[in-house]
Scaffold this motif. Structure first.
Motif, mmCIF file in Angstrom:
data_model
loop_
_atom_site.group_PDB
_atom_site.id
_atom_site.type_symbol
_atom_site.label_atom_id
_atom_site.label_comp_id
_atom_site.label_asym_id
_atom_site.label_seq_id
_atom_site.Cartn_x
_atom_site.Cartn_y
_atom_site.Cartn_z
ATOM 1 N N VAL A 5 0.841 -1.185 0.000
ATOM 2 C CA VAL A 5 0.000 0.000 0.000
ATOM 3 C C VAL A 5 0.880 1.240 0.000
ATOM 4 O O VAL A 5 1.693 1.428 0.903
ATOM 5 N N GLU A 6 0.695 2.094 -1.011
ATOM 6 C CA GLU A 6 1.456 3.321 -1.148
ATOM 7 C C GLU A 6 0.647 4.520 -0.673
ATOM 8 O O GLU A 6 -0.581 4.537 -0.767
ATOM 9 N N SER A 7 1.360 5.550 -0.237
ATOM 10 C CA SER A 7 0.727 6.803 0.136
ATOM 11 C C SER A 7 1.736 7.934 0.028
ATOM 12 O O SER A 7 2.939 7.701 -0.066
ATOM 13 N N TYR A 37 10.126 3.143 -8.461
ATOM 14 C CA TYR A 37 10.145 3.380 -9.890
ATOM 15 C C TYR A 37 9.079 4.417 -10.219
ATOM 16 O O TYR A 37 8.140 4.614 -9.457
ATOM 17 N N ARG A 38 9.227 5.076 -11.361
ATOM 18 C CA ARG A 38 8.204 6.025 -11.771
ATOM 19 C C ARG A 38 7.907 5.894 -13.251
ATOM 20 O O ARG A 38 8.771 5.519 -14.039
ATOM 21 N N VAL A 92 3.695 8.827 -12.053
ATOM 22 C CA VAL A 92 3.135 7.891 -11.098
ATOM 23 C C VAL A 92 4.295 7.091 -10.518
ATOM 24 O O VAL A 92 5.089 6.515 -11.263
ATOM 25 N N TYR A 93 4.392 7.064 -9.207
ATOM 26 C CA TYR A 93 5.482 6.389 -8.521
ATOM 27 C C TYR A 93 5.000 5.055 -7.976
ATOM 28 O O TYR A 93 3.950 4.972 -7.338
ATOM 29 N N GLY A 113 0.646 2.364 -7.078
ATOM 30 C CA GLY A 113 1.038 3.624 -7.685
ATOM 31 C C GLY A 113 0.435 4.816 -6.968
ATOM 32 O O GLY A 113 -0.699 4.764 -6.489
ATOM 33 N N THR A 114 1.207 5.892 -6.889
ATOM 34 C CA THR A 114 0.719 7.145 -6.326
ATOM 35 C C THR A 114 1.185 8.288 -7.221
ATOM 36 O O THR A 114 2.339 8.333 -7.643
#
Length: 120
Positions: A5-7, A37-38, A92-93, A113-114
């Motif tokens: 989970v990304e934030s 990564y992006r 998007v990272y 992705g965030t």
């Protein structure tokens, strides 16, 4: 099952800062690798930063001296501190973990992705 989970993404002005977080949960035996990564608006994906199980860090040339990767193994979490942000950092990272899963061996996992947008 394993979940990442990304934030921490958002909209920031050039020169500003953000900190991204990515936390893993599940039947994790050990963490082998953590990376960021992006993918830019042109759908090009590149390595931003990563860290090995031994704590060795690596950065893409475009972010050296501005970004810092760190981890908290007790929380199964990796962070990306982004300073002096530029419009070209807009992307998007995604976080990436290489994990040894109990009973399943070594597998790669990706966060959802965030979005990071750097604009005036």
């Amino acid at each position: 099952q394993v979940q990442l989970v990304e934030s921490g993404g958002g909209l920031v002005q050039p020169g500003g800062s953000l900190r991204l977080s990515c936390a893993a949960s599940g039947s994790i035996y050990s963490i082998r690798y953590m990376g960021w990564y992006r993918q830019d608006p042109g759908n090009r994906r590149e390595l931003v930063a990563d860290i090995t199980s031994g704590g060795i860090t690596n950065y893409g040339d475009s972010v050296k001296s501005r970004f810092t990767i760190s981890r908290d193994n007790a929380k199964n979490t990796v962070y990306l501190q982004m300073n002096s942000l530029k419009p070209e950092d807009t992307a998007v990272y995604y976080c990436n973990f290489r994990l040894r899963i109990i009973g399943q061996g070594v597998l790669d996992y990706w966060g959802q992705g965030t979005q990071v947008t750097v604009s005036s």
